[in-house]
Design an enzyme around this catalytic site. Structure first.
Site, PDB file in Angstrom:
ATOM      1  CE  LYS A   8      15.393 -11.255 -13.772  1.00  0.00           C
ATOM      2  NZ  LYS A   8      16.524 -10.317 -14.007  1.00  0.00           N
ATOM      3  NE  ARG A  83      18.915 -16.456 -13.633  1.00  0.00           N
ATOM      4  CZ  ARG A  83      18.565 -15.473 -12.812  1.00  0.00           C
ATOM      5  NH1 ARG A  83      17.421 -15.485 -12.174  1.00  0.00           N
ATOM      6  NH2 ARG A  83      19.366 -14.484 -12.622  1.00  0.00           N
ATOM      7  NE  ARG A 122      19.435  -5.234  -6.625  1.00  0.00           N
ATOM      8  CZ  ARG A 122      19.312  -6.229  -7.502  1.00  0.00           C
ATOM      9  NH1 ARG A 122      18.132  -6.520  -8.009  1.00  0.00           N
ATOM     10  NH2 ARG A 122      20.371  -6.899  -7.912  1.00  0.00           N
ATOM     11  NE  ARG A 155      20.944  -9.408  -5.413  1.00  0.00           N
ATOM     12  CZ  ARG A 155      20.202  -9.757  -6.450  1.00  0.00           C
ATOM     13  NH1 ARG A 155      18.896  -9.500  -6.430  1.00  0.00           N
ATOM     14  NH2 ARG A 155      20.718 -10.363  -7.492  1.00  0.00           N
ATOM     15  NE  ARG A 166      23.707 -10.526 -11.011  1.00  0.00           N
ATOM     16  CZ  ARG A 166      23.301  -9.422 -10.376  1.00  0.00           C
ATOM     17  NH1 ARG A 166      24.164  -8.653  -9.757  1.00  0.00           N
ATOM     18  NH2 ARG A 166      22.024  -9.111 -10.358  1.00  0.00           N
TER      19      ARG A 166
END
Ligand code: AP5
Length: 210
Positions: A8, A83, A122, A155, A166
């Site tokens: 996203k 969300r 990431r 992160r 998640r």
């Protein structure tokens, strides 16, 4: 919209640049508040570390404040909001007040195994929020952002057990609101498995030329 790690943020940043419109990313706004140690950050931090959604009233408040600014006349892209059902209802109310509407909801489909691999590698810029991947989009200089030289970090919520939680939160609280936009004929599906350098062509096919 799309599951955690589906791409996203990567797409939102590409679209923002292509069409020269602001990108409103709730995850980045919340992470910034946490790193600055603001009252908002203190309230959000615990939820984010556990991979839970931050309380609706907190998130709706920051989005409403951001959408009240004067730079959205030519359009905008929302990344990571809404969300939950309550957030989707709040968005309808905010858009009504601004006398505008959502044109398109882009839904990104990607396989869970692709996502797990992406999130473990990431890296994000602590200064401008640019997103890297150590294999698919590596920074030119190790540990530093290409755009601003900021320090790259992994992160806290990109640990496997938090990523899996998640996913569960996404399935339970976020996926159901896709139906709301399907019923309004707004949803366009994007292929989350394509390479990053193919994304702008796919965006142009769906949204038209910049
Ligand atoms: P948020 O930051 O929104 O996290 P998320 O939804 O879990 O999504 P991610 O940011 O992890 O992934 P992404 O889909 O943006 O993928 P990306 O482009 O980075 O939210 C974090 C937390 O904040 C939440 O858990 C919650 O606590 C809170 N929060 C935020 N919004 C909230 C809200 N509205 N309400 C309540 N709480 C909220 O890509 C992932 C990786 O893959 C990158 O390394 C990238 O380089 C790579 N990649 C992307 N696309 C490709 C591709 N096509 N090929 C190869 N690699 C790719």
């Amino acid at each position: 919209m799309g599951p955690p790690g589906s791409g996203k943020g990567t797409r939102a940043k590409i679209i923002g640049k292509m069409y020269d419109i602001p990108v409103i990313t709730t995850g980045d706004m919340l992470r910034e508040a946490v790193s600055e140690g603001t009252e908002l950050g203190k309230q959000a931090e615990g939820y984010m570390k556990k991979g839970e959604l931050v309380r609706d009233d907190i998130v709706i408040g920051i989005v409403e404040e951001r959408m009240g600014k004067s730079d959205l006349d030519r359009g905008f892209i929302l990344d990571g909001f809404p969300r939950s059902v309550r957030q989707a209802e709040a968005l309808d109310r905010i858009l009504n007040k601004l006398e505008t509407m959502i044109d398109t909801v882009l839904y990104i489909d990607a396989k869970p195994e692709t996502i797990l691999e992406r999130l473990s590698l990431r890296r994000s810029c602590s200064n401008c929020g640019a997103i890297y991947h150590l294999i698919y989009k590596p920074p030119e200089n190790e540990g530093a952002c290409n755009e601003c030289g900021g320090e790259l970090f992994h992160r806290d919520d990109d640990r496997e057990e938090i990523i899996l939680h998640r996913f569960e939160v996404y399935e339970k609280q976020t996926y159901p609101i896709l139906e709301r936009y399907e019923n309004r004929g707004k949803v366009q599906r994007m292929d989350g498995e394509i390479n990053i350098d193919e994304i702008s062509d796919e965006v142009e096919r769906i949204l038209g030329p910049p």
